[in-house]
Design a protein around this motif. Structure first.
Motif, PDB file in Angstrom:
ATOM      1  N   MET A   1       0.417  -2.754  -0.992  1.00 11.51           N
ATOM      2  CA  MET A   1       0.221  -2.744  -2.444  1.00 11.51           C
ATOM      3  C   MET A   1      -1.183  -2.272  -2.811  1.00 11.51           C
ATOM      4  O   MET A   1      -1.388  -1.547  -3.779  1.00 11.51           O
ATOM      5  CB  MET A   1       0.487  -4.137  -3.015  1.00 11.51           C
ATOM      6  N   ASP A   3      -2.954  -0.139  -1.203  1.00 13.15           N
ATOM      7  CA  ASP A   3      -3.018   1.309  -1.022  1.00 13.15           C
ATOM      8  C   ASP A   3      -2.449   2.043  -2.228  1.00 13.15           C
ATOM      9  O   ASP A   3      -2.931   3.119  -2.600  1.00 13.15           O
ATOM     10  CB  ASP A   3      -2.243   1.718   0.239  1.00 13.15           C
ATOM     11  N   VAL A   4      -1.420   1.467  -2.840  1.00 17.35           N
ATOM     12  CA  VAL A   4      -0.838   2.078  -4.042  1.00 17.35           C
ATOM     13  C   VAL A   4      -1.858   2.077  -5.177  1.00 17.35           C
ATOM     14  O   VAL A   4      -2.012   3.068  -5.900  1.00 17.35           O
ATOM     15  CB  VAL A   4       0.436   1.330  -4.467  1.00 17.35           C
ATOM     16  N   PHE A   7      -4.369   4.714  -4.503  1.00 20.01           N
ATOM     17  CA  PHE A   7      -3.760   6.017  -4.773  1.00 20.01           C
ATOM     18  C   PHE A   7      -3.840   6.354  -6.265  1.00 20.01           C
ATOM     19  O   PHE A   7      -4.252   7.454  -6.658  1.00 20.01           O
ATOM     20  CB  PHE A   7      -2.313   5.987  -4.289  1.00 20.01           C
ATOM     21  N   LEU A   8      -3.474   5.393  -7.115  1.00 23.83           N
ATOM     22  CA  LEU A   8      -3.506   5.612  -8.562  1.00 23.83           C
ATOM     23  C   LEU A   8      -4.939   5.698  -9.085  1.00 23.83           C
ATOM     24  O   LEU A   8      -5.199   6.396 -10.069  1.00 23.83           O
ATOM     25  CB  LEU A   8      -2.741   4.502  -9.276  1.00 23.83           C
ATOM     26  N   ALA A 158      -5.780   6.866   0.708  1.00 18.71           N
ATOM     27  CA  ALA A 158      -4.603   6.061   0.370  1.00 18.71           C
ATOM     28  C   ALA A 158      -3.342   6.652   1.003  1.00 18.71           C
ATOM     29  O   ALA A 158      -2.504   5.924   1.561  1.00 18.71           O
ATOM     30  CB  ALA A 158      -4.442   5.981  -1.146  1.00 18.71           C
ATOM     31  N   LEU A 162      -1.071   4.852   3.789  1.00 18.86           N
ATOM     32  CA  LEU A 162       0.362   4.644   3.588  1.00 18.86           C
ATOM     33  C   LEU A 162       1.168   5.232   4.737  1.00 18.86           C
ATOM     34  O   LEU A 162       2.238   4.721   5.088  1.00 18.86           O
ATOM     35  CB  LEU A 162       0.799   5.268   2.254  1.00 18.86           C
TER      36      LEU A 162
END
Length: 210
Positions: A1, A3-4, A7-8, A158, A162
């Motif tokens: 979570m 990493d998400v 990423f964003l 990220a 992932l």
């Protein structure tokens, strides 16, 4: 979570770089900052609640709030048309905290890549302080730094995390070199900015004298 969220964050910083370039409208980018900012506050809170409650775990997860609150602050500032001094002084505080994270990453965890990454973030936050609090006209320069860091410190790490290859030795070594190369690039941009500023000042002196 986590990493998400990272990423964003890369997407938000990427959009912010184009806003600084003057190519993306501030209010539209502001809404995306709010979206990512909320996620970057909710996600670390959730991860802390379900964590093992060890102090180093919480120390690492707490750093995510620095990003979440920054994006929320940027979003509100843009949408409400607020003066950037509040965001600037907050960025100064965060840049100091980021330096501390860089030291801990290297001294406690022996993680050179993480330490260099925190140094890069500390520099970017310090630039936001110069722009927002001290009113330095360096938006284009900050845009270049933000653009590079959106990919090098957030988006690609990220994605690699992932994919499960971020902590491999080969990737770590390559990323250390890439981060150092980015610092060299920033130094070059800084020199060009200083020389350009000096030329403008000399032109103004000549025009004033004449």
């Amino acid at each position: 979570m986590g990493d998400v969220g990272l990423f964003l964050s890369g997407a938000a910083l990427f959009l912010n770089s184009f806003m600084l370039f003057g190519k993306a409208e501030g209010k539209s980018v502001g809404y995306f900052n709010l979206f990512v900012g909320v996620l970057q506050v909710v996600i670390p809170f959730y991860l802390i609640v379900i964590s093992d409650q060890q102090h180093w775990t919480i120390f690492n997860l707490a750093s995510i709030f620095l990003f979440g609150l920054t994006y929320l602050f940027v979003g509100v500032t843009n949408l409400k048309g607020l003066h950037g001094s509040g965001l600037g002084y907050y960025s100064l505080w965060v840049s100091i905290i980021a330096v501390m994270y860089a030291v801990v990453s290297y001294m406690q965890f022996h993680d050179l890549v993480s330490s260099l990454t925190w140094v890069a973030w500390a520099y970017l936050w310090f630039l936001f302080f110069l722009s927002g609090a001290l009113n330095k006209k360096i938006d284009n320069y900050i845009g270049k730094v933000a653009f590079v860091q959106s990919w090098l410190t957030l988006t690609f790490p990220a994605l690699l995390s992932l994919a499960g290859v971020w902590k491999t030795q080969a990737v770590s070594q390559a990323w250390a070199y890439l981060l150092i190369a980015s610092f060299v690039y920033f130094i070059g941009c800084t020199i060009r900015l200083i020389l350009s500023t000096q030329k403008k000042e000399k032109r103004l002196e000549v025009q004033t004298a004449s």
